[in-house]
Design an enzyme around this catalytic site. Sequence first.
Site, PDB file in Angstrom:
ATOM      1  N   ARG A  45     117.575 116.517  41.719  1.00 53.85           N
ATOM      2  CA  ARG A  45     118.674 116.843  42.630  1.00 53.85           C
ATOM      3  C   ARG A  45     119.669 117.738  41.901  1.00 53.85           C
ATOM      4  NH1 ARG A  45     118.361 115.072  47.446  1.00 53.85           N
ATOM      5  NH2 ARG A  45     117.472 113.055  48.007  1.00 53.85           N
ATOM      6  N   GLY A  70     112.467 120.343  51.291  1.00 56.30           N
ATOM      7  CA  GLY A  70     113.094 120.064  52.576  1.00 56.30           C
ATOM      8  C   GLY A  70     114.253 120.981  52.905  1.00 56.30           C
ATOM      9  N   THR A  73     116.381 122.206  49.965  1.00 60.05           N
ATOM     10  CA  THR A  73     115.608 123.140  49.142  1.00 60.05           C
ATOM     11  C   THR A  73     115.529 124.513  49.801  1.00 60.05           C
ATOM     12  OG1 THR A  73     114.279 121.300  48.310  1.00 60.05           O
ATOM     13  CG2 THR A  73     113.385 123.502  48.007  1.00 60.05           C
ATOM     14  N   THR A  99     108.919 117.850  53.700  1.00 61.42           N
ATOM     15  CA  THR A  99     109.837 116.708  53.739  1.00 61.42           C
ATOM     16  C   THR A  99     109.312 115.699  54.745  1.00 61.42           C
ATOM     17  OG1 THR A  99     112.032 115.954  54.432  1.00 61.42           O
ATOM     18  CG2 THR A  99     111.304 118.050  55.327  1.00 61.42           C
ATOM     19  N   ASP A 101     111.015 113.537  56.290  1.00 67.30           N
ATOM     20  CA  ASP A 101     112.012 113.264  57.339  1.00 67.30           C
ATOM     21  C   ASP A 101     111.815 114.130  58.587  1.00 67.30           C
ATOM     22  OD1 ASP A 101     113.132 111.409  55.721  1.00 67.30           O
ATOM     23  OD2 ASP A 101     114.921 112.552  55.214  1.00 67.30           O
ATOM     24  N   ILE A 255     106.252 104.461  50.846  1.00 67.13           N
ATOM     25  CA  ILE A 255     105.821 105.459  51.831  1.00 67.13           C
ATOM     26  C   ILE A 255     105.835 106.850  51.208  1.00 67.13           C
ATOM     27  CG2 ILE A 255     106.517 106.646  53.956  1.00 67.13           C
ATOM     28  CD1 ILE A 255     107.446 103.908  55.012  1.00 67.13           C
TER      29      ILE A 255
END
Length: 373
Positions: A45, A70, A73, A99, A101, A255
């Site tokens: 990060r 994501g 990025t 990503t 999400d 996950i």
Amino acid sequence: MYGVTRVLGIEGGYKGFYARNTIPLTPKVVNDIHKRGGTILGTSRGGHDTSKIVHSIQDRGINQVYIIGGDGTQKGASVIFEEIRRRGLKVVVAGIPKTIDNDIPVIDRSFGFDTAVEEAQRAINAAHVEAESVENGIGLVKLMGRYSGFIAMYATLASRDVDCCLIPESPFYLDGKGGLYEYIEKQLKENGHMVIVIAEGAGQELLSESMQQDASGNKLLQDVGLWISQGIKDYFSKQKKMTINLKYIDPTYMIRAVPGNAADNVYCTLLAQSVVHGAMAGYTGFTSGLVNGRQTYIPFYRINEKQHKVVITDRMWARLLSSTNQPSFISNKEVIEDRKEHISGEEKNEETQLLDDENCADVVPENVDDSHP
């Protein structure tokens, strides 16, 4: 196929550019990586120093930069592209959306999302088994989704065992008539058990405000799963109407760590081959992705305009409400306001020109034959 002889992998995210961490990537090195979870290049990060990154690209003689990640990025990639363009360097900058999400706009889905939804089923199934096995059992599963509840929504729809799904886009309240606690009590009286799925970003407005941020500038969220678990226990303890058995499952990093499934492996191949064809064709400042099922190149500025979020006035959320039979937790006034905001956003997008100059790719179908490796 294009005669490229040297490919470098930058280790440790953006800071790897100026820390001079590189590994040579050859067919032999990457041969089995699709069978493993995580990343062979590592991630981090923060560490985005645009000037240092572009200096490093110049010093190394790199003429194509492929940036995988994501929404954060992709924003970083856009800044690098602008700086390279400002300096007049002949360097392609292209992004690949990765990503779980699924919070990158414009594209149909991001790489990793299908795998995450599939793996989330295991946690939901375990929660259902636990809840069903005891009297007044509650299985609570927390899934990833900081600002977008796509994993929670699709995992709920796929499971059919979930009685309530809570996501960041759909505010809810706990106490009083029509609240979450009343709904839980009703479900337990009728069925004797229930399963709740909650995205990590849901209900943050109900918790005390956190002002801390991580190295990438994201607000550090509080653990809504632990908080709501304790709230449910306290509610039924005070009511003294029934004894509950609550099992809390947080499979977040399990996950994220699994290898991609077959669908994601195929999609990854399409993204990778397509982005190389785009770069070799002379495009730069774009992200590769599927739009309405067709492989396209999308300018960074379109990708970074906003986050992709669940629209709770759309049919997919209505399908979820029909599946779970949960209350919407919102008033008619909120629905009308959300619909107006969504329609106005769509009209704004239609008016936006996709091509700002000749150096940036438009959203165009990728017509090159990408069947060859």
